[in-house]
Design a protein around this motif. Structure first.
Motif, PDB file in Angstrom:
ATOM      1  N   ILE A   1       0.880  -1.157   0.000  1.00 17.66           N
ATOM      2  CA  ILE A   1       0.000   0.000   0.000  1.00 17.66           C
ATOM      3  C   ILE A   1       0.922   1.213   0.000  1.00 17.66           C
ATOM      4  O   ILE A   1       2.127   1.073   0.237  1.00 17.66           O
ATOM      5  N   PRO A   2       0.423   2.396  -0.255  1.00 17.82           N
ATOM      6  CA  PRO A   2       1.318   3.549  -0.336  1.00 17.82           C
ATOM      7  C   PRO A   2       2.217   3.693   0.891  1.00 17.82           C
ATOM      8  O   PRO A   2       1.748   3.784   2.025  1.00 17.82           O
ATOM      9  N   GLY A   3       3.518   3.660   0.632  1.00 12.65           N
ATOM     10  CA  GLY A   3       4.504   3.854   1.678  1.00 12.65           C
ATOM     11  C   GLY A   3       4.967   2.597   2.376  1.00 12.65           C
ATOM     12  O   GLY A   3       5.940   2.642   3.134  1.00 12.65           O
ATOM     13  N   VAL A   4       4.315   1.481   2.147  1.00 10.97           N
ATOM     14  CA  VAL A   4       4.669   0.220   2.820  1.00 10.97           C
ATOM     15  C   VAL A   4       5.122  -0.791   1.767  1.00 10.97           C
ATOM     16  O   VAL A   4       4.357  -1.146   0.865  1.00 10.97           O
ATOM     17  N   PHE A   5       6.357  -1.250   1.909  1.00 16.90           N
ATOM     18  CA  PHE A   5       6.983  -2.135   0.939  1.00 16.90           C
ATOM     19  C   PHE A   5       7.372  -3.452   1.615  1.00 16.90           C
ATOM     20  O   PHE A   5       7.632  -3.490   2.817  1.00 16.90           O
TER      21      PHE A   5
END
Length: 314
Positions: free
Chosen positions: A38-42
């Motif tokens: 999700i945005p920002g979480v890798f």
């Protein structure tokens, strides 16, 4: 936000992770290239196989959060070189510095890369019980890793966490509130989860499994794990779950292959005990509903034996 993770859930379902694939990212020590969940979480998804030279010990998930004010890493990695490889991937994504590393527990794939991060001056945080595991068994864990990783173990030294906590460790950084929580006894001593309440995402560590059969260790007490699950983990109500092993998914999927598996196996062993069965036959209780999971052949009989030994005295 759903659009970010759904393609990966579908991909994981359509092309089930295979422990037979030696390495999916030949240009790196990492088994898999990181992607944005999700945005920002890798997360860089590890092999579902046991640790080997071919996967460089990357058989768990190595995750990181780009907050806008710095990067928070979840898991030190299984070796110095593996931590370095993850750092190279982080630098390809952002210019933000790594500000913090969490160890999800005291197992080798969570902690043996710690000395790389310590060299970078990054604080390393873990639960007190995980820190005790590293302090007591770190030398043995390191030697075991050297046994399979050979030259890929170069540079790795035992490095425990630099900070510990008992119940929770909360970080407000950039766009994220990051809550490291100890929910109670689960898979191994000092298991923690990383909960992002505003994103409804939990990096569950070994609290939750789905694409590979979970292992039950000598110090894994399944009744306690179920109690922690029902009273603390499930009530988080997470929309997204990055498990300790396997692709990102949802609560229903990890419930099916973690909680429901534990309930199923305890039920089979309970019936075996009631019928007067012994340990020798307990190893072979029917676990066929879970036979398609990776590591089933390696772990199913061991799991049954350990649950028998526990339930015999409950």
């Amino acid at each position: 936000m759903m659009r970010w993770i759904i393609p990966f859930i579908l991909a994981a379902t359509a092309a089930h992770a295979s422990e037979d694939i030696a390495d999916k990212y030949p240009g790196s020590l990492l088994y898999n290239k990181q992607f944005e969940v999700i945005p920002g979480v890798f997360s860089a998804i590890g092999a579902t196989a046991p640790p080997t030279y071919e996967n460089a010990g990357h058989n768990n998930n190595l995750s990181f959060i780009v907050t806008g004010e710095g990067v928070v890493v979840v898991n030190g990695g299984a070796a110095y070189g593996l931590a370095k490889a993850l750092h190279e991937e982080i630098r390809a994504v952002t210019d933000e510095e790594v500000k913090l590393v969490f160890n999800e527990n005291g197992q080798g794939h969570a902690v043996l890369g710690n000395n790389y991060w310590a060299e970078q001056g990054v604080p390393i945080v873990a639960h007190v019980d995980a820190a005790e595991v590293v302090a007591q068994y770190g030398g043995t864990i390191l030697e075991d890793m050297k046994g399979y990783n050979k030259d890929r173990a170069e540079g790795t030294e035992v490095q425990g966490p630099t900070e510990t906590f008992e119940d929770e460790y909360i970080v407000e950084m950039g766009d994220f509130r990051i809550e490291a929580r100890y929910l109670g006894p689960a898979h191994s001593p000092g298991d923690i989860v990383i909960w992002l309440p505003e994103q409804s995402l939990v990096i569950s560590g070994d609290m939750a499994f789905h694409e590979r059969l979970l292992p039950i260790f000598a110090d894994t007490y399944t009744a306690d794990w179920l109690e922690t699950w029902d009273n603390e983990f499930e009530p988080l109500g997470a929309t997204y779950v990055i498990p300790g092993h396997g692709h990102p998914t949802n609560m229903a999927q990890v419930r099916r292959f973690t909680r429901d598996y534990l309930v199923y196996l305890r039920g089979k062993i309970g019936a075996h005990l009631e019928a007067g069965g012994g340990l020798a036959d307990a190893y072979y209780v029917d676990q066929s509903p879970y036979a398609r999971l990776d590591t089933f052949d390696e772990l199913a009989t061991k799991n049954a034996g350990r649950v028998f030994e526990q339930m015999e005295f409950e």
